[in-house]
Motif scaffolding. Sequence first.
Motif, PDB file in Angstrom:
ATOM      1  N   LYS A   1       0.924  -1.126  -0.019  1.00 39.41           N
ATOM      2  CA  LYS A   1       0.177   0.115   0.411  1.00 39.41           C
ATOM      3  C   LYS A   1       0.885   1.315  -0.236  1.00 39.41           C
ATOM      4  N   PHE A   2       2.168   1.320   0.639  1.00 39.49           N
ATOM      5  CA  PHE A   2       2.591   2.537   1.250  1.00 39.49           C
ATOM      6  C   PHE A   2       3.285   2.546  -0.141  1.00 39.49           C
ATOM      7  N   ARG A   3       3.905   1.588  -0.809  1.00 36.71           N
ATOM      8  CA  ARG A   3       4.635   1.455  -2.030  1.00 36.71           C
ATOM      9  C   ARG A   3       3.956   2.161  -3.311  1.00 36.71           C
ATOM     10  N   LYS A   4       2.515   1.436  -3.466  1.00 36.33           N
ATOM     11  CA  LYS A   4       2.272   2.070  -4.444  1.00 36.33           C
ATOM     12  C   LYS A   4       1.746   3.727  -4.454  1.00 36.33           C
ATOM     13  N   GLN A   5       1.154   4.317  -2.939  1.00 40.56           N
ATOM     14  CA  GLN A   5       0.988   5.263  -2.638  1.00 40.56           C
ATOM     15  C   GLN A   5       2.228   6.686  -2.607  1.00 40.56           C
ATOM     16  N   ARG A   6       3.329   5.740  -2.733  1.00 43.24           N
ATOM     17  CA  ARG A   6       4.996   6.724  -3.040  1.00 43.24           C
ATOM     18  C   ARG A   6       5.393   6.621  -4.634  1.00 43.24           C
ATOM     19  N   GLY A   7       4.671   5.437  -5.107  1.00 38.83           N
ATOM     20  CA  GLY A   7       5.150   5.051  -6.909  1.00 38.83           C
ATOM     21  C   GLY A   7       6.284   4.905  -6.754  1.00 38.83           C
ATOM     22  N   MET A   8       6.675   3.460  -5.844  1.00 42.94           N
ATOM     23  CA  MET A   8       7.855   3.219  -5.492  1.00 42.94           C
ATOM     24  C   MET A   8       7.682   1.467  -6.360  1.00 42.94           C
ATOM     25  N   THR A   9       8.470   1.820  -6.936  1.00 43.40           N
ATOM     26  CA  THR A   9       8.405   0.320  -8.037  1.00 43.40           C
ATOM     27  C   THR A   9       9.118  -0.878  -6.179  1.00 43.40           C
ATOM     28  N   LYS A  10       9.024  -2.222  -7.079  1.00 46.59           N
ATOM     29  CA  LYS A  10       9.978  -2.900  -5.748  1.00 46.59           C
ATOM     30  C   LYS A  10      11.288  -3.005  -5.638  1.00 46.59           C
ATOM     31  N   THR A  11      11.788  -2.022  -7.001  1.00 45.29           N
ATOM     32  CA  THR A  11      13.375  -2.376  -7.532  1.00 45.29           C
ATOM     33  C   THR A  11      13.764  -1.025  -6.460  1.00 45.29           C
ATOM     34  N   ALA A  12      13.156  -0.254  -6.305  1.00 43.29           N
ATOM     35  CA  ALA A  12      13.285   1.115  -5.409  1.00 43.29           C
ATOM     36  C   ALA A  12      13.248   0.735  -4.205  1.00 43.29           C
ATOM     37  N   LEU A  13      12.423   0.188  -3.844  1.00 41.08           N
ATOM     38  CA  LEU A  13      12.074   0.020  -2.402  1.00 41.08           C
ATOM     39  C   LEU A  13      12.975  -0.921  -1.562  1.00 41.08           C
ATOM     40  N   ALA A  14      14.105  -2.087  -2.739  1.00 37.18           N
ATOM     41  CA  ALA A  14      14.431  -2.572  -2.568  1.00 37.18           C
ATOM     42  C   ALA A  14      16.036  -1.855  -2.273  1.00 37.18           C
ATOM     43  N   ASP A  15      16.257  -1.100  -3.094  1.00 39.48           N
ATOM     44  CA  ASP A  15      17.586  -0.108  -3.191  1.00 39.48           C
ATOM     45  C   ASP A  15      17.321   1.333  -1.987  1.00 39.48           C
ATOM     46  N   PHE A  16      16.394   1.733  -2.158  1.00 44.56           N
ATOM     47  CA  PHE A  16      16.395   2.911  -0.590  1.00 44.56           C
ATOM     48  C   PHE A  16      16.364   1.523   0.724  1.00 44.56           C
ATOM     49  N   SER A  17      15.828   0.148   0.748  1.00 43.46           N
ATOM     50  CA  SER A  17      15.773   0.226   2.096  1.00 43.46           C
ATOM     51  C   SER A  17      16.668  -0.872   2.450  1.00 43.46           C
ATOM     52  N   VAL A  18      17.970  -0.397   0.733  1.00 41.95           N
ATOM     53  CA  VAL A  18      19.098  -1.787   1.118  1.00 41.95           C
ATOM     54  C   VAL A  18      18.768  -3.519   1.055  1.00 41.95           C
ATOM     55  N   LEU A  19      17.269  -3.688   0.477  1.00 47.94           N
ATOM     56  CA  LEU A  19      17.818  -5.232   0.929  1.00 47.94           C
ATOM     57  C   LEU A  19      17.140  -5.588  -0.680  1.00 47.94           C
ATOM     58  N   GLN A  20      16.904  -7.254  -0.827  1.00 38.83           N
ATOM     59  CA  GLN A  20      16.848  -7.377  -2.054  1.00 38.83           C
ATOM     60  C   GLN A  20      15.392  -7.750  -2.517  1.00 38.83           C
ATOM     61  N   ASP A  21      15.383  -7.772  -3.726  1.00 33.03           N
ATOM     62  CA  ASP A  21      14.637  -7.567  -4.361  1.00 33.03           C
ATOM     63  C   ASP A  21      13.159  -8.444  -4.375  1.00 33.03           C
ATOM     64  N   CYS A  22      13.836 -10.532  -4.333  1.00 33.13           N
ATOM     65  CA  CYS A  22      13.401 -10.686  -4.092  1.00 33.13           C
ATOM     66  C   CYS A  22      12.934 -11.307  -2.940  1.00 33.13           C
ATOM     67  N   TYR A  23      13.474 -10.618  -1.199  1.00 37.30           N
ATOM     68  CA  TYR A  23      12.970 -10.505  -0.329  1.00 37.30           C
ATOM     69  C   TYR A  23      11.826  -9.149   0.072  1.00 37.30           C
ATOM     70  N   ILE A  24      12.249  -8.290  -0.446  1.00 36.94           N
ATOM     71  CA  ILE A  24      10.971  -7.345  -0.895  1.00 36.94           C
ATOM     72  C   ILE A  24       9.313  -7.991  -1.056  1.00 36.94           C
ATOM     73  N   ARG A  25      10.077  -9.073  -2.307  1.00 39.55           N
ATOM     74  CA  ARG A  25       8.218  -9.345  -2.693  1.00 39.55           C
ATOM     75  C   ARG A  25       8.186 -10.610  -1.811  1.00 39.55           C
ATOM     76  N   GLY A  26       9.228 -11.429  -1.567  1.00 42.13           N
ATOM     77  CA  GLY A  26       8.720 -12.279   0.095  1.00 42.13           C
ATOM     78  C   GLY A  26       7.287 -11.681   1.226  1.00 42.13           C
ATOM     79  N   ILE A  27       7.986 -10.428   0.958  1.00 39.87           N
ATOM     80  CA  ILE A  27       6.949  -9.431   2.173  1.00 39.87           C
ATOM     81  C   ILE A  27       6.148  -9.704   1.675  1.00 39.87           C
ATOM     82  N   ILE A  28       5.813  -8.781   0.090  1.00 41.19           N
ATOM     83  CA  ILE A  28       4.779  -8.408  -0.004  1.00 41.19           C
ATOM     84  C   ILE A  28       4.005  -9.691  -0.311  1.00 41.19           C
TER      85      ILE A  28
END
Length: 88
Positions: free
Chosen positions: A17-44
């Motif tokens: 919800k917050f990712r979409k509100q901020r207009g961020m891609t999952k990749t951008a969220l991973a970059d800003f949070s210093v986490l891997q894309d696959c980990y972000i997808r697993g959380i979501i």
Amino acid sequence: MRENTILLKAVGLTVEKFRKQRGMTKTALADFSVLQDCYIRGIIKGKRNPTIVVLYALCEALQVSPQEFFKEVEEAYAQELAGRKDGV
């Protein structure tokens, strides 16, 4: 569905919800949070059980206070529980 699984799903819905509100891609969220894309997808998807440190990193990356984040998690959790009890 076990309550732990419902809670993880609520966390994932909140991150999404917050990712979409901020207009961020999952990749951008991973970059800003210093986490891997696959980990972000697993959380979501509610498949990962992030630590409090990871949740705070996500809050920072999403520019949301932990209080606001966890308030949204609580609301999503209550909705998921209500849906399960109603047989949805």
